[in-house]
Design a protein around this motif. Structure first.
Motif, mmCIF file in Angstrom:
data_model
loop_
_atom_site.group_PDB
_atom_site.id
_atom_site.type_symbol
_atom_site.label_atom_id
_atom_site.label_comp_id
_atom_site.label_asym_id
_atom_site.label_seq_id
_atom_site.Cartn_x
_atom_site.Cartn_y
_atom_site.Cartn_z
ATOM 1 N N ILE A 157 40.547 62.924 26.067
ATOM 2 C CA ILE A 157 39.094 62.995 25.901
ATOM 3 C C ILE A 157 38.573 64.367 26.292
ATOM 4 C CG2 ILE A 157 36.911 62.101 26.824
ATOM 5 C CD1 ILE A 157 38.192 59.335 26.876
ATOM 6 N N GLN A 175 39.230 66.759 23.481
ATOM 7 C CA GLN A 175 38.293 66.569 22.379
ATOM 8 C C GLN A 175 36.914 67.095 22.741
ATOM 9 O OE1 GLN A 175 39.411 62.224 22.041
ATOM 10 N NE2 GLN A 175 39.109 62.660 19.864
ATOM 11 N N LEU A 189 31.940 60.732 23.833
ATOM 12 C CA LEU A 189 33.086 61.178 24.632
ATOM 13 C C LEU A 189 32.709 61.314 26.108
ATOM 14 C CD1 LEU A 189 34.532 63.865 22.181
ATOM 15 C CD2 LEU A 189 35.676 61.745 22.890
#
Length: 642
Positions: free
Chosen positions: A574, A577, A623
């Protein structure tokens, strides 16, 4: 909410509800009252989906979880505490899934551990123990098998299991039948603090007053709602009946007036039109039925022929079974005309005392002296098992009085609510309350001068309890009463004995004083238990050597590291990203700050770039939320290591 409209219910050919309706709002505590056989338990079965309506519509939220007391206990080998925890089925399902998950499936383990944390898995044993303690189970009994306990105590376990289950709607059918006053007071407090909706069937009027905020009354196949507790219901219903009677009388007079006009002028041509108008008015009139009180029972207790004084004495007597003394050095005297309520927790020895006084068992030591002319009437729950299902009430009574005329026997049985065909039909289909009434009628037929009553109101409906209280208040003999019905105790007895700690003593106080005594005693017991637990824990910690403690700490760290590993891996993905979307969003932000971005230079690209910025902003927010959730899970694991 629960909403019923136009509902009809039958059991066989018997109509229980006919075109009735009611509403119960979330969080309400509602008492359901009505005569035995009116349909209270059947309505519970309907709410649980066990029956179908004959007509009408019933709705409640599909998401509501319903908890009720199971009447059949299958697993009698299960330890009591585990049996209670089993009431939380979702928790048990998660625990079974966790046990079946392989240790190398870190992702699944993490998910299940989080779900177990959400389900309060780690506090389940202590929550079950609190329920068991509140309902009268001692700590040394918490791990005994269910089958070890008597039927009444097994029903307490079933009640604790229902209270353990997470629920939005709690259905309780006579929950106090097997409780002593101590456990009943605890249950009152528990229900008052319960956040969900409660629907409660009870014949104990003081319990209903303490718990219920509304009453649903099954009255002539209708459900009528009243605001407040049981005594509020009694007052409101009396007023409703009075108003209904006034309305009925007013309508009867108006109908008679219309009919009189019709009869007088229907043959006259000049009045024919007016007469026809009255006919229409009369046909449109919705006839009111007189609201009648249900037929009540008026119990008559025959006066004893002779009442000696004293009736019974126990002198330095040990009472119990075999070689085990439950009550020691008992000294008491039952006086002629005495009216005594016996208080004490279940298992303290109340029934042992009553059985000894009744002559069902002899004292283990000491002396018992009965007066000449003593006639005892003894009522206990096992009396119901003595009722022959193939014989009628009339046949039962005729066996006791073979030389008495049938009409006299019928008159006597009628005073206990057995009249007409009910007096001559077999008792097999009788309810528990009807059998209890018959047992009581058979006991008092012989005009005892001492009544020993051990929980006589179990299974009796409210009206029969009231009739029994009235009868006992006017009874001229002596009464010893064991009961958890506070209204019956208040209206019947003049003094109390308390059975506790192996002793029988006079209790100088009323039921409020006894309640305070119980609360104080229980608070002291809990304080002593906490001290003992802390002392044991301290002893245990001193007995564990440092090497064992280090090994346990290492095992805990290893387990937590195993649980944290998949969370850290997911967290890394995460964060990667988030870094990529953040960099691209920064590029787009700089581009959108350029004045040329809004000129023809970017005319063709601008819609696509704006859409990309919006989508990336949404992804970045999602996110971030996932990242925060994972951080919280990791923090929770870290805290559990301390």
């Amino acid at each position: 909410m629960i909403r019923a409209s136009g509902i009809s219910l039958r059991r066989g050919v018997k109509v229980l509800l006919d075109q009735s309706e009611f509403t119960i709002h979330p969080g309400e505590r509602v008492g359901l009252v009505g005569k035995n056989g009116a349909g209270k338990t059947t309505l519970f079965a309907l709410l649980q989906g066990e029956l179908d309506l004959d007509a009408g519509h019933l709705s409640m939220p599909e998401s509501w979880r319903i908890a009720s007391v199971e009447q059949h206990i299958a697993d009698r080998d299960r330890p009591a505490r585990e049996f209670v925890i089993d009431g939380d089925r979702d928790l048990r399902r998660l625990q079974d899934q966790r046990a079946a998950t392989h240790d190398d499936d870190g992702q699944r383990i993490a998910e299940l551990e989080a779900a177990l944390l959400e389900a309060d898995a780690w506090t389940a044993p202590s929550r079950a123990e609190q329920l068991l303690a509140g309902l009268g189970f001692k700590p040394e009994e918490w791990l005994l098998p269910v089958g070890h306990f008597s039927g009444g105590w097994q029903m307490r376990l079933a009640l604790a299991r229902a209270l353990m289950a997470p629920s939005d709607l709690l259905l309780l059918d006579e929950p106090t039948n097997h409780l002593d006053l101590d456990a009943m007071l605890w249950l009152e407090r528990w229900l008052v603090s319960y956040p969900g909706t409660v629907l409660l069937i009870s014949h104990d009027t003081e319990f209903l007053d303490a718990v219920a905020k509304a009453i649903l009354h099954i009255d002539h196949h209708k459900l009528v709602r009243y605001k407040g507790g049981y005594h509020d219901f009694i007052m409101q219903r009396a007023e409703r009946m009075q108003q209904a009677q006034i309305a009925y009388q007013r309508q009867t007079r108006e109908a008679a007036r219309l009919q009189s006009f019709i009869d007088r002028f229907k043959a006259q041509a000049t009045k024919a039109k007016q007469a026809q108008s009255r006919v229409k008015a009369l046909s449109r009139m919705q006839l009111l039925a007189p609201l009648k009180e249900d037929s009540s029972i008026s119990i008559q207790l025959p006066s004893p022929t002779y009442v000696p004084d004293p009736l019974l004495t126990l002198d330095k007597a040990d009472l119990g079974y075999g070689s085990t003394a439950i009550l020691k050095n008992v000294q008491l005297m039952v006086r002629g005309g005495g009216r005594i309520g016996i208080l004490g927790m279940n298992g303290a020895g109340k029934s042992t005392l009553i059985k000894t006084l009744a002559g069902q068992q002899a004292p283990l030591s000491g002396e018992k002296v009965a007066a000449k002319g003593l006639e005892i009437g003894y009522f206990a729950q096992h009396q119901l098992d003595m009722i022959d299902p193939d014989s009628s009430p009339l046949q039962h009574l005729a066996r006791l009085a073979p030389d008495v005329r049938e009409q006299e026997l019928r008159n006597y049985l009628g005073s206990f609510g057995f009249s007409g065909d009910m007096a001559s039909n077999p008792t097999a289909p009788f309810s528990g309350g009807e059998k209890a009434r018959l047992a009581l009628a058979l006991i008092v037929w012989q005009k005892p001068n001492l009544l020993l009553l051990d929980e006589p109101t179990n299974h009796l409906d409210v009206d029969t309890r009231e009739a029994l209280a009235t009868a006992l208040a006017g009874y001229e003999g002596s009464v010893l009463l064991v009961s958890h019905d506070r209204h019956l105790l208040r209206s019947t007895v003049d003094e109390f004995w308390i059975v506790a700690d192996g002793q029988v003593q006079e209790f100088d106080g009323d039921l409020e004083d006894y309640r305070d005594w119980l609360l104080s005693r229980n608070a002291s017991a809990r304080a002593d238990a906490r001290k003992e637990t802390r002392a044991l824990q301290q002893d245990d910690s001193n007995s564990v050597d440092r090497r064992t403690q280090r090994r346990q700490e290492a095992e805990t760290r290893q387990r937590l590291a195993q649980l944290r590993k998949p969370l850290d891996k997911q967290l890394g993905k995460i964060e990667s990203q988030m870094e990529k979307t953040g960099e691209r969003l920064q590029e787009l932000d700089l581009l959108m700050q350029d004045p040329n971005f809004y000129t023809d230079q970017y005319k063709d690209e601008r819609p696509q770039l704006l859409a990309e910025h919006g989508e990336l902003s949404k992804q970045h927010t999602e996110l971030e939320e996932q990242w925060l959730d994972l951080q919280e899970q990791i923090e929770t694991l870290a805290q559990s290591d301390h």
